[in-house]
Design a protein around this motif. Structure first.
Motif, PDB file in Angstrom:
ATOM      1  N   ILE A  74       0.919  -1.611   0.311  1.00  0.00           N
ATOM      2  CA  ILE A  74      -0.005   0.306  -0.283  1.00  0.00           C
ATOM      3  C   ILE A  74       0.735   1.362   0.180  1.00  0.00           C
ATOM      4  CG2 ILE A  74      -1.773   1.406   1.425  1.00  0.00           C
ATOM      5  CD1 ILE A  74      -2.974  -1.194   2.675  1.00  0.00           C
ATOM      6  N   LYS A  75       0.127   2.036  -0.998  1.00  0.00           N
ATOM      7  CA  LYS A  75       1.661   3.070  -0.985  1.00  0.00           C
ATOM      8  C   LYS A  75       0.694   4.537  -0.544  1.00  0.00           C
ATOM      9  CE  LYS A  75       3.712   2.395  -5.550  1.00  0.00           C
ATOM     10  NZ  LYS A  75       4.082   2.576  -6.980  1.00  0.00           N
ATOM     11  N   ALA A  76       1.747   5.114   0.484  1.00  0.00           N
ATOM     12  CA  ALA A  76       1.529   6.752   1.318  1.00  0.00           C
ATOM     13  C   ALA A  76       0.627   7.924   0.208  1.00  0.00           C
ATOM     14  CB  ALA A  76       2.439   7.214   1.557  1.00  0.00           C
ATOM     15  N   ALA A 183       1.300   9.672  16.071  1.00  0.00           N
ATOM     16  CA  ALA A 183       1.986   9.163  15.158  1.00  0.00           C
ATOM     17  C   ALA A 183       1.024   7.896  14.872  1.00  0.00           C
ATOM     18  CB  ALA A 183       3.044   8.004  16.064  1.00  0.00           C
ATOM     19  N   ASN A 184       0.040   7.448  16.056  1.00  0.00           N
ATOM     20  CA  ASN A 184      -1.158   6.245  16.817  1.00  0.00           C
ATOM     21  C   ASN A 184      -2.098   6.038  16.214  1.00  0.00           C
ATOM     22  OD1 ASN A 184       1.050   4.780  17.864  1.00  0.00           O
ATOM     23  ND2 ASN A 184       0.346   5.975  19.710  1.00  0.00           N
ATOM     24  N   LEU A 188      -2.215   4.605   9.051  1.00  0.00           N
ATOM     25  CA  LEU A 188      -2.044   3.571   9.977  1.00  0.00           C
ATOM     26  C   LEU A 188      -2.211   2.100   8.986  1.00  0.00           C
ATOM     27  CD1 LEU A 188      -3.633   3.630  13.270  1.00  0.00           C
ATOM     28  CD2 LEU A 188      -1.590   4.401  12.535  1.00  0.00           C
ATOM     29  N   THR A 189      -2.441   2.521   7.696  1.00  0.00           N
ATOM     30  CA  THR A 189      -2.066   1.367   6.474  1.00  0.00           C
ATOM     31  C   THR A 189      -1.711   0.924   5.972  1.00  0.00           C
ATOM     32  OG1 THR A 189      -3.623   3.133   4.881  1.00  0.00           O
ATOM     33  CG2 THR A 189      -5.226   2.000   6.143  1.00  0.00           C
ATOM     34  N   ARG A 195       5.920   4.926   7.221  1.00  0.00           N
ATOM     35  CA  ARG A 195       5.685   5.879   7.903  1.00  0.00           C
ATOM     36  C   ARG A 195       6.838   6.742   8.227  1.00  0.00           C
ATOM     37  NH1 ARG A 195       3.076   4.479  12.458  1.00  0.00           N
ATOM     38  NH2 ARG A 195       1.213   5.860  12.274  1.00  0.00           N
ATOM     39  N   SER A 196       8.072   6.026   8.746  1.00  0.00           N
ATOM     40  CA  SER A 196       9.458   6.476   9.561  1.00  0.00           C
ATOM     41  C   SER A 196       9.379   7.069   9.108  1.00  0.00           C
ATOM     42  CB  SER A 196       9.750   4.510   9.759  1.00  0.00           C
ATOM     43  OG  SER A 196       9.553   4.111  10.870  1.00  0.00           O
ATOM     44  N   LEU A 197      10.277   7.062   6.723  1.00  0.00           N
ATOM     45  CA  LEU A 197      10.555   7.217   6.157  1.00  0.00           C
ATOM     46  C   LEU A 197       9.711   9.173   6.187  1.00  0.00           C
ATOM     47  CD1 LEU A 197      12.282   8.908   4.024  1.00  0.00           C
ATOM     48  CD2 LEU A 197      10.554   7.273   2.779  1.00  0.00           C
TER      49      LEU A 197
END
Length: 303
Positions: A74-76, A183-184, A188-189, A195-197
Motif C-alpha cells: 500500500i503506497k502512501a 503517530a498512532n 496506519l494502513t 511511516r518512519s521515512l
C-alpha cells in the motif's frame, strides 16, 4: 497467541527500549569528543548526522521491502505524506529539546523528565478526546509525579539543577507526547518503514532550521562517521524496527510495560559509562515511575 510469540515480542520490545535507553549516553559522549577541527561537537551537528543517516537507512529498508514484496504494498497518499511529515516535525523537536537538555543536566535526570509523557499523554487525551481519565490513570499520574521528585533528587537541597535543562527536558516530553499521540492515528494502513521515512523527512526540516540558526562554527562533517552512525542506529533505525515488530506480539499493555525498560537502562548507562551519581532515592523514584506505567497498562495485559 502462543506463549512463544509473546516471549519473542517481549524480547524485541525490550531490545528496542534498551536501544533508546543507550542513546542519551552516546549523545553525551559525542559532546565530550573533539572533531578534526579541534572543536567539540554541537547539538546541531549531532542531530543533523542522526537524521541524515537515519533517512538513508530507512530509504534502504523501504527499497528492500519493495523488491521483496512487489505486490500488495500500500503506497502512501499525498494526504498520508503531508500528515506524517507534519507529525514528524514534533519528532525533530523532541530530538532538539532532549539533546539540548542533556547538555545542561545529567542523562539520568533527562530521561526521567522525558518519561513525563506518562502523565502528559493522559492530560492530552483528556483535552482532545474530552475523556475523563479513569481512577487508575489518575493514581498513576500522582505516582509518576512523586517518583519524579525522587528520581530527579530535587528534594535534596544540595542539588542545583540548571533550569534550562529542566525546561528543555519537559519540552522534549511534551513534544514526544504529541508525536506518540498523533503517530498512532495517522496513516496506519501503510508500512511502518514508509511511516518512519515521511516522519523523518518532516523532522529533518525542523532540524535543518535549528542547525541554520544555532551552528556558529564550521560544520564538523566527521560527526557523520565518528558518532552519527552509532546515534542514528540506536535512535532512528533499530528501536522503531524492533518495537514495530514486537508490539503486535505483546499487545499494547504488555508492550508498554516492557518498553519502560528504557528508563533503567538509560540511568544505568549514565551511571556506568558517564559515572553520573545516582543515589538510592533516585532509584526508588525510577521504580515508582515504572510502577505507574504498569498500573496504567495492567488492565490490557490480556491483549
Amino acid at each position: 497467541m502462543s506463549s512463544n510469540n509473546v516471549l519473542k515480542g517481549v524480547f524485541l520490545v525490550g531490545l528496542g527500549a534498551a536501544s533508546y535507553g543507550m542513546l542519551a549516553t552516546f549523545v553525551k559522549l559525542a559532546y565530550k569528543d573533539v572533531s578534526s577541527q579541534g572543536l567539540h561537537y554541537t547539538p546541531a551537528e549531532v542531530i543533523v548526522a542522526q537524521f541524515v543517516i537515519g533517512i538513508l537507512a530507512v530509504l534502504g529498508i523501504n527499497a528492500f521491502q519493495k523488491t521483496k514484496k512487489k505486490t500488495n504494498v500500500i503506497k502512501a497518499t499525498k494526504a498520508d505524506v503531508k500528515n506524517l511529515m507534519l507529525v514528524g516535525t514534533s519528532t525533530g523537536l523532541t530530538s532538539i529539546f532532549y539533546y539540548l537538555a542533556v547538555k545542561y543536566i545529567p542523562v539520568s535526570i533527562g530521561i526521567v523528565l522525558l518519561m513525563q509523557t506518562v502523565w502528559m499523554g493522559v492530560v492530552l487525551e483528556m483535552i482532545l478526546e474530552k475523556k475523563i481519565p479513569s481512577r487508575i490513570k489518575v493514581i498513576a499520574v500522582f505516582v509518576v509525579l512523586f517518583g519524579t521528585l525522587l528520581a530527579t533528587n530535587v528534594l535534596n537541597n544540595e542539588i542545583n539543577l540548571d533550569w534550562r535543562g529542566i525546561a528543555l527536558g519537559l519540552l522534549a516530553a511534551a513534544s514526544f507526547t504529541t508525536t506518540m499521540f498523533a503517530a498512532n492515528k495517522v496513516a496506519l494502513t501503510i508500512s511502518s518503514a514508509q511511516r518512519s521515512l515521511y516522519m523523518l523527512l518532516g523532522g529533518i526540516i525542523v532540524v535543518f532550521i535549528f542547525a541554520f540558526f544555532t551552528q556558529n562554527t564550521p560544520f564538523n562533517f566527521d560527526i557523520f562517521y565518528k558518532w552519527g552512525i552509532l546515534i542514528a542506529l540506536f535512535g532512528t533505525v533499530i528501536p522503531p524496527l524492533l518495537l514495530n515488530a514486537g508490539f503486535p506480539l505483546t499487545g499494547i499493555g504488555l508492550g508498554s510495560i516492557v518498553s519502560a525498560l528504557e528508563l533503567p537502562v538509560s540511568v544505568m548507562m549514565a551511571f556506568l559509562v558517564l559515572h553520573e551519581t545516582v543515589v538510592f532515592s533516585q532509584w526508588a523514584g525510577i521504580l515508582l515511575i515504572i510502577l505507574a506505567i504498569v498500573i496504567m497498562n495492567i488492565n490490557f495485559k490480556k491483549n
